[in-house]
Write a protein that holds these residues in place. Sequence first.
Motif, PDB file in Angstrom:
ATOM      1  N   LYS A  73       9.093  41.126  66.394  1.00 32.90           N
ATOM      2  CA  LYS A  73       9.493  40.355  67.576  1.00 32.90           C
ATOM      3  C   LYS A  73       9.077  38.897  67.423  1.00 32.90           C
ATOM      4  CE  LYS A  73       8.942  40.288  72.589  1.00 32.90           C
ATOM      5  NZ  LYS A  73       8.300  40.918  73.740  1.00 32.90           N
ATOM      6  N   GLU A 122      15.792  40.501  74.350  1.00 32.93           N
ATOM      7  CA  GLU A 122      15.470  41.604  75.259  1.00 32.93           C
ATOM      8  C   GLU A 122      16.169  42.894  74.826  1.00 32.93           C
ATOM      9  OE1 GLU A 122      13.277  41.519  77.642  1.00 32.93           O
ATOM     10  OE2 GLU A 122      13.656  43.547  78.362  1.00 32.93           O
ATOM     11  N   ALA A 123      17.432  42.765  74.396  1.00 30.27           N
ATOM     12  CA  ALA A 123      18.173  43.954  73.947  1.00 30.27           C
ATOM     13  C   ALA A 123      17.520  44.558  72.712  1.00 30.27           C
ATOM     14  CB  ALA A 123      19.631  43.589  73.668  1.00 30.27           C
ATOM     15  N   TYR A 177      14.377  44.241  71.765  1.00 32.86           N
ATOM     16  CA  TYR A 177      13.090  44.785  72.191  1.00 32.86           C
ATOM     17  C   TYR A 177      13.272  46.152  72.848  1.00 32.86           C
ATOM     18  CZ  TYR A 177       8.773  45.297  74.835  1.00 32.86           C
ATOM     19  OH  TYR A 177       7.620  45.780  75.361  1.00 32.86           O
ATOM     20  N   ARG A 178      14.243  46.249  73.735  1.00 34.85           N
ATOM     21  CA  ARG A 178      14.481  47.534  74.413  1.00 34.85           C
ATOM     22  C   ARG A 178      14.948  48.610  73.440  1.00 34.85           C
ATOM     23  NH1 ARG A 178      15.062  47.314  80.255  1.00 34.85           N
ATOM     24  NH2 ARG A 178      14.575  45.211  80.941  1.00 34.85           N
ATOM     25  N   ARG A 179      15.762  48.198  72.459  1.00 32.86           N
ATOM     26  CA  ARG A 179      16.234  49.161  71.463  1.00 32.86           C
ATOM     27  C   ARG A 179      15.048  49.701  70.665  1.00 32.86           C
ATOM     28  NH1 ARG A 179      17.052  49.589  66.364  1.00 32.86           N
ATOM     29  NH2 ARG A 179      16.561  47.438  65.878  1.00 32.86           N
ATOM     30  N   ILE A 208      11.866  49.767  71.599  1.00 35.85           N
ATOM     31  CA  ILE A 208      11.035  50.596  72.492  1.00 35.85           C
ATOM     32  C   ILE A 208      11.651  51.993  72.617  1.00 35.85           C
ATOM     33  CG2 ILE A 208      10.376  50.911  74.922  1.00 35.85           C
ATOM     34  CD1 ILE A 208       8.536  49.049  73.584  1.00 35.85           C
ATOM     35  N   LYS A 209      12.957  52.047  72.746  1.00 30.11           N
ATOM     36  CA  LYS A 209      13.626  53.344  72.873  1.00 30.11           C
ATOM     37  C   LYS A 209      13.458  54.151  71.587  1.00 30.11           C
ATOM     38  CE  LYS A 209      17.923  55.602  73.999  1.00 30.11           C
ATOM     39  NZ  LYS A 209      19.340  55.506  74.227  1.00 30.11           N
ATOM     40  N   HIS A 228       9.950  55.478  71.529  1.00 27.46           N
ATOM     41  CA  HIS A 228       9.830  56.566  72.505  1.00 27.46           C
ATOM     42  C   HIS A 228      10.453  57.843  71.955  1.00 27.46           C
ATOM     43  CE1 HIS A 228      11.250  58.950  75.970  1.00 27.46           C
ATOM     44  NE2 HIS A 228      10.062  58.629  76.462  1.00 27.46           N
TER      45      HIS A 228
END
Length: 189
Positions: A78, A118-119, A121-123, A125-126, A129
């Motif tokens: 990041k 942000e996209a 980062y969210r990808r 994180i997913k 997870h």
Amino acid sequence: KQWYQRRVAITAGGAAVLGGSLLATAVSKEMIVLDADVLAGAILFTCTYGLGKKIGPMVIDGLDKYTASIETTMSEGKQVQIAAYEEAIAEEKAAIESLQLAGDIFHIKRELVQIEIEAEYRRRIKTVHTEVKKRLDYQVELENTKKAFIRNHIVAWLEKEVIASISAEQEEANINQCIASLSLLAPSQ
């Protein structure tokens, strides 16, 4: 009096004696039946609890370290991306200074960069997870399989031992007793 107070301090009171005597009474009067299933369940619970206490912290530490390494890797990526995007923003600022009328374009591009960051980062994180969930599901399935194997092994062993413990004389005596009981129950003709 001092002797009594020391004795009370050592034995920790009558609550333990009362509880122990009530438990012993319940077992002796067969209110609580201690058969093989109860003992096997107690042993299984004790073993599972002990393993959880011994191995649980190690598994938690391992997963925490794994999660921390993933977060570190993600934050490094990041930061690299943020540095690259900040460099791109700096170039855009230089272009905007030369183009006084392109102020709105700069704001739009900055928002798009933030949306991309942000996209991404969210990808990530997913993905993290999903991977952690897969590992935890695997651990749960492994534990369930172990429990099922142990349970099936104990049941098979108990069946084998019970069948092996019945002798031919005991079987003959049981059959004779059943016949005698049936003849007493049958109406005499």
